[in-house]
Design a protein around this motif. Structure first.
Motif, PDB file in Angstrom:
ATOM      1  N   PHE A   8       0.813  -1.204   0.000  1.00 43.52           N
ATOM      2  CA  PHE A   8       0.000   0.000   0.000  1.00 43.52           C
ATOM      3  C   PHE A   8       0.852   1.262   0.000  1.00 43.52           C
ATOM      4  N   SER A   9       2.168   1.107   0.186  1.00 43.74           N
ATOM      5  CA  SER A   9       3.048   2.272   0.212  1.00 43.74           C
ATOM      6  C   SER A   9       4.452   1.849  -0.191  1.00 43.74           C
ATOM      7  N   PHE A  50       3.706   3.311  -8.243  1.00 49.29           N
ATOM      8  CA  PHE A  50       3.375   4.368  -7.290  1.00 49.29           C
ATOM      9  C   PHE A  50       3.618   5.762  -7.865  1.00 49.29           C
ATOM     10  N   ASP A  54      -2.519   5.729 -10.950  1.00 47.66           N
ATOM     11  CA  ASP A  54      -3.475   6.205  -9.959  1.00 47.66           C
ATOM     12  C   ASP A  54      -3.863   5.081  -8.997  1.00 47.66           C
ATOM     13  N   ASN A  56      -3.839   2.572  -5.765  1.00 44.79           N
ATOM     14  CA  ASN A  56      -3.576   2.708  -4.335  1.00 44.79           C
ATOM     15  C   ASN A  56      -3.321   1.347  -3.693  1.00 44.79           C
ATOM     16  N   GLU A  57      -3.207   0.329  -4.521  1.00 50.11           N
ATOM     17  CA  GLU A  57      -2.892  -1.013  -4.025  1.00 50.11           C
ATOM     18  C   GLU A  57      -2.100  -1.763  -5.084  1.00 50.11           C
ATOM     19  N   ASP A  75      -1.809  -4.000 -10.161  1.00 48.71           N
ATOM     20  CA  ASP A  75      -2.310  -2.874  -9.378  1.00 48.71           C
ATOM     21  C   ASP A  75      -3.757  -2.594  -9.755  1.00 48.71           C
TER      22      ASP A  75
END
Length: 129
Positions: A8-9, A50, A54, A56-57, A75
């Motif tokens: 997630f990051s 990332f 766009d 987010n996972e 993703d």
């Protein structure tokens, strides 16, 4: 060896890379070049997601077997038109000195098979180790 993780990051990226390398090393001793290839491929592909999508996972699946290390990154972003990026020749004088744009080229050179989905939000690579 099978690793499945959701990222997630970017902070989770290094942990995921270490997990993949450690998983492979349970089966086969990696030399420095092999570990570098794994680290570079995963870093470039995940950072591109990332940085440019766009999403987010990110879902990472890595499996080591007789054919080598098979990695799938998917993703939940909208994807991109992969053709121009994959076929770009970054060794031309015009593109060689650009700060960005060589990641996909490096991944192609470091892997034995490389394929983006038609939608551009899943990449499937194999590294023979």
């Amino acid at each position: 060896m099978l690793v499945r993780k959701k990222l997630f990051s970017l902070n989770e990226l290094n942990e995921a890379i270490r997990s993949v390398i450690m998983g492979v090393e349970r089966e086969k001793k990696l030399d420095d070049e092999q570990a570098y290839r794994i680290r570079l491929v995963l870093s470039e592909l995940v950072v591109n997601i990332f940085k440019y999508s766009d999403a987010n996972e990110v879902k990472l699946q890595a499996e080591y077997g007789k054919d080598g290390l098979h990695i799938i990154l998917a993703d939940n972003g909208s994807g991109f038109e992969t053709g121009p990026v994959v076929s770009r020749n970054v060794t031309t004088e015009e593109l060689l000195m650009h700060e960005n744009g060589r990641g996909v080229y490096l991944v192609k050179m470091m892997t034995d098979s490389f394929h983006y989905s038609e939608a551009g939000n899943t990449v499937d690579v194999t590294l023979k180790l």
